[in-house]
Design an enzyme around this catalytic site. Sequence first.
Site, PDB file in Angstrom:
ATOM      1  CB  THR A 123      -0.957  -0.100   1.160  1.00 56.16           C
ATOM      2  OG1 THR A 123      -1.465  -1.297   1.273  1.00 56.16           O
ATOM      3  CG2 THR A 123      -1.938   1.098   1.331  1.00 56.16           C
ATOM      4  NE  ARG A 156       5.068   1.114   5.441  1.00 55.44           N
ATOM      5  CZ  ARG A 156       3.816   1.728   5.863  1.00 55.44           C
ATOM      6  NH1 ARG A 156       3.165   0.881   6.621  1.00 55.44           N
ATOM      7  NH2 ARG A 156       3.361   3.000   5.245  1.00 55.44           N
ATOM      8  CB  SER A 213       3.851   4.661   7.905  1.00 63.59           C
ATOM      9  OG  SER A 213       2.725   5.421   8.363  1.00 63.59           O
ATOM     10  CG  HIS A 214       1.049   2.988  11.206  1.00 65.24           C
ATOM     11  ND1 HIS A 214       0.873   3.404   9.726  1.00 65.24           N
ATOM     12  CD2 HIS A 214       0.503   1.741  11.125  1.00 65.24           C
ATOM     13  CE1 HIS A 214       0.607   2.587   9.096  1.00 65.24           C
ATOM     14  NE2 HIS A 214       0.247   1.540   9.800  1.00 65.24           N
ATOM     15  CE  LYS A 229       5.543   7.083   0.622  1.00 63.45           C
ATOM     16  NZ  LYS A 229       4.192   7.791   0.912  1.00 63.45           N
ATOM     17  CG  ASP A 255       2.124   8.651  11.234  1.00 64.86           C
ATOM     18  OD1 ASP A 255       2.194   9.655  10.749  1.00 64.86           O
ATOM     19  OD2 ASP A 255       2.253   7.601  10.239  1.00 64.86           O
ATOM     20  CG  ASP A 263       5.223   8.412   7.655  1.00 58.03           C
ATOM     21  OD1 ASP A 263       4.162   8.207   8.487  1.00 58.03           O
ATOM     22  OD2 ASP A 263       5.169   8.255   6.448  1.00 58.03           O
ATOM     23  CG  ASP A 283       1.734   9.724   6.515  1.00 55.73           C
ATOM     24  OD1 ASP A 283       1.702   9.184   7.739  1.00 55.73           O
ATOM     25  OD2 ASP A 283       2.032   9.109   5.652  1.00 55.73           O
ATOM     26  NE  ARG A 284      -1.407   5.981   9.250  1.00 54.85           N
ATOM     27  CZ  ARG A 284      -1.807   4.722   9.207  1.00 54.85           C
ATOM     28  NH1 ARG A 284      -2.415   4.345  10.374  1.00 54.85           N
ATOM     29  NH2 ARG A 284      -1.547   4.028   8.337  1.00 54.85           N
ATOM     30  CB  THR A 338      -7.149   1.223   1.042  1.00 58.18           C
ATOM     31  OG1 THR A 338      -8.583   1.081   1.447  1.00 58.18           O
ATOM     32  CG2 THR A 338      -6.183   1.691   2.138  1.00 58.18           C
ATOM     33  CD  GLU A 341      -5.983   6.358   2.981  1.00 59.23           C
ATOM     34  OE1 GLU A 341      -6.640   5.193   2.484  1.00 59.23           O
ATOM     35  OE2 GLU A 341      -4.729   6.574   3.122  1.00 59.23           O
ATOM     36  CD  GLU A 342      -9.740   3.391   7.730  1.00 57.79           C
ATOM     37  OE1 GLU A 342      -9.687   3.262   8.907  1.00 57.79           O
ATOM     38  OE2 GLU A 342      -9.028   2.995   7.081  1.00 57.79           O
ATOM     39  CB  SER A 343      -6.043   4.597   8.079  1.00 51.95           C
ATOM     40  OG  SER A 343      -5.753   5.264   6.690  1.00 51.95           O
ATOM     41  CE  LYS A 374      -1.394   8.419   5.595  1.00 53.27           C
ATOM     42  NZ  LYS A 374      -1.634   7.314   4.755  1.00 53.27           N
TER      43      LYS A 374
HETATM   44  C1  G1P Z   1      -3.142   1.309   5.921  1.00 51.22           C
HETATM   45  C2  G1P Z   1      -4.290   2.216   5.829  1.00 51.22           C
HETATM   46  C3  G1P Z   1      -4.580   3.084   4.634  1.00 51.22           C
HETATM   47  C4  G1P Z   1      -3.140   3.852   4.498  1.00 51.22           C
HETATM   48  C5  G1P Z   1      -1.834   3.010   4.663  1.00 51.22           C
HETATM   49  C6  G1P Z   1      -0.653   3.908   4.515  1.00 51.22           C
HETATM   50  O1  G1P Z   1      -3.242   0.535   4.928  1.00 51.22           O
HETATM   51  O2  G1P Z   1      -5.503   1.407   6.203  1.00 51.22           O
HETATM   52  O3  G1P Z   1      -5.408   3.887   4.697  1.00 51.22           O
HETATM   53  O4  G1P Z   1      -3.147   4.596   3.300  1.00 51.22           O
HETATM   54  O5  G1P Z   1      -1.954   2.143   5.816  1.00 51.22           O
HETATM   55  O6  G1P Z   1      -0.658   4.650   5.755  1.00 51.22           O
HETATM   56  P1  G1P Z   1      -3.342  -0.896   4.802  1.00 51.22           P
HETATM   57  O7  G1P Z   1      -2.645  -1.461   5.975  1.00 51.22           O
HETATM   58  O8  G1P Z   1      -4.843  -0.923   5.267  1.00 51.22           O
HETATM   59  O9  G1P Z   1      -3.148  -1.430   3.559  1.00 51.22           O
HETATM   60 ZN    ZN Z   2       2.324   7.292   8.185  1.00 52.69          ZN
END
Ligand code: G1P
Ligand code: ZN
Length: 543
Positions: free
Chosen positions: A18, A22, A113-114, A126, A277, A279, A281-282, A344, A363-365, A376
């Site tokens: 996504t 990673r 990221s997180h 990335k 988070d 990096d 972006d959240r 997503t 995004e909901e995340s 983001k």
């Molecule tokens: C998750 C989140 C998605 C976000 C991505 C990167 O991806 O659900 O919205 O864009 O992290 O931060 P997922 O693990 O669901 O594929």
């Molecule tokens: Zn992130």
Amino acid sequence: MSINTVNTTVFPGQRPGTSGLRKKVTLFQQAHYLENFVQSVFDTLGDCSGKTLVLGGDGRFHNRAAVQTILRMAAAHGFAKVLVGQGGILSTPAVSCVIRKHGALGGVVLSASHNPGGPDGDFGIKYNIANGGPAPENVTEAIFHRTETISQYRISDAADIDLNRLGAARIEDMDVEVIDSVADYAELMQQLFDFDAIRKLFAGGFRMCFDGMHAVSGPYAKAIIEGQLGAPAGTVINAVPLEDFGGHHPDPNPVNAAQLIEIMAADDAPDFGAASDGDGDRNMILGRKFDVTPSDSLAVLAAHATVAPGYRAGLKGIARSMPTSQAADRVAKALGIPCFETPTGWKFFGNLLDAGKATLCGEESYGTGSDHIREKDGVWAVLFWLNLLAASGKSVEQLVSEHWARYGRNYYSRHDYEAVETHAANELMASLRIKLATLVGQDLGHYVVELADDFEYTDPVDGLVAKQQGVRIVMTNGSRVVFRLSGTGTEGATLRVYLERYEADPAFHHLPTQQALYPLTLIAEQVAGITDWTGRAHPTVTT
Ligand code: G1P
Ligand code: ZN
């Protein structure tokens, strides 16, 4: 100094997910592993002479070593210049900002990221393209195909450069400039938001707590919120980026940001709470004893966007990922602008933003952003809320409650089943897909199924089709259950179940979220057999 060609062999599985590649740090530490991937990126880009690359990461363990390797390889590939963040640090939104501002060919973001950091944690890489956004799928696929045939990479044997000292250095014929990690980004934020109004808000005694979670956004929040906006010292907590994020999980949700949640739950809590988070972006937005779902945050910002100078002209459109609640759709409808539903992942927003079809996206995340960059942006979202709080004089809870009263409330929750056995997770999804055709029209207790499909997206700009992006079961009143497998996890599979209930009646706007969604939770179990397939009676994380 000389450039060497090194023989290598293929590492299977270097397919970006996504959000980039990673994997465990230990995998990245293997000889040639990072190099193979970086060479595959460079080979996909072709001739880079005369071009500039941006490079930085979230400061997690292995960040500095990877930066030095990538600099040596960029020099061997013939880049003219690399802009690298001081200490190897650049938040993901800052990379996007710097690429755009300096007209770079692209950038490399080092982050998972997180995901947890440290020697036993995760690492990630990335590639972002010239618009500042994540490379689209055709590019990431080309990179992956290259990793499957790679046999050599090229690298300079130059010594490490001093990443702590701002200014110019040189590797082979390539210029390296170590840049202030915050400056370009902070300048962009000043253009978008009413800093004077926010300064007045803080001067009037408004209190906030920003949790940097010992990740990359700390220095940005400190420089902007405390430094430029005059919030008192100590407003930003856990502000120093640490290689292992202080042992915590740098993912801003109510489960991981427990310290902040506790601060915001106190009787004398600050007026406003926020976190970002790994990096940067959240974002998570909180009021006093009140948390805002990311889907609602997007909708509220969209409804009030014109309070911010950067958005005074209004929005061209809104875009949200499919599992994100439909709260923003209602705002778009009221504003008479389009609302796009994408798969997503932030990469799907890039074309819409470039084409001027959307201004805000989310995004909901815990991801919100706009056309100011192509990622983001956590600190941006927090500043947007500060601008809104300053302009309205209202509290977070007041703004959100008023929003529900006007548009109705989309109760929303995501249930994650982490590290489940991959085969079982795939079987669960496969058996759901088989059932889809029979679900339409079925009466499931409180709900009747109107639509059941596997989400497919045709990009309105380039016509590319993305299939199997999540199973959605939509009820006749717009309530939904969505199932998909994570594309960012590094252990087994993660099943995500997204629950959404639309409630128009203000008399029912203040139920506890899980209680409001309970009938849909039962339906999810009934149609997907989650417990049977995963062996889990409950989700690992509920947000
Ligand atoms: C998750 C989140 C998605 C976000 C991505 C990167 O991806 O659900 O919205 O864009 O992290 O931060 P997922 O693990 O669901 O594929
Ligand atoms: Zn992130």
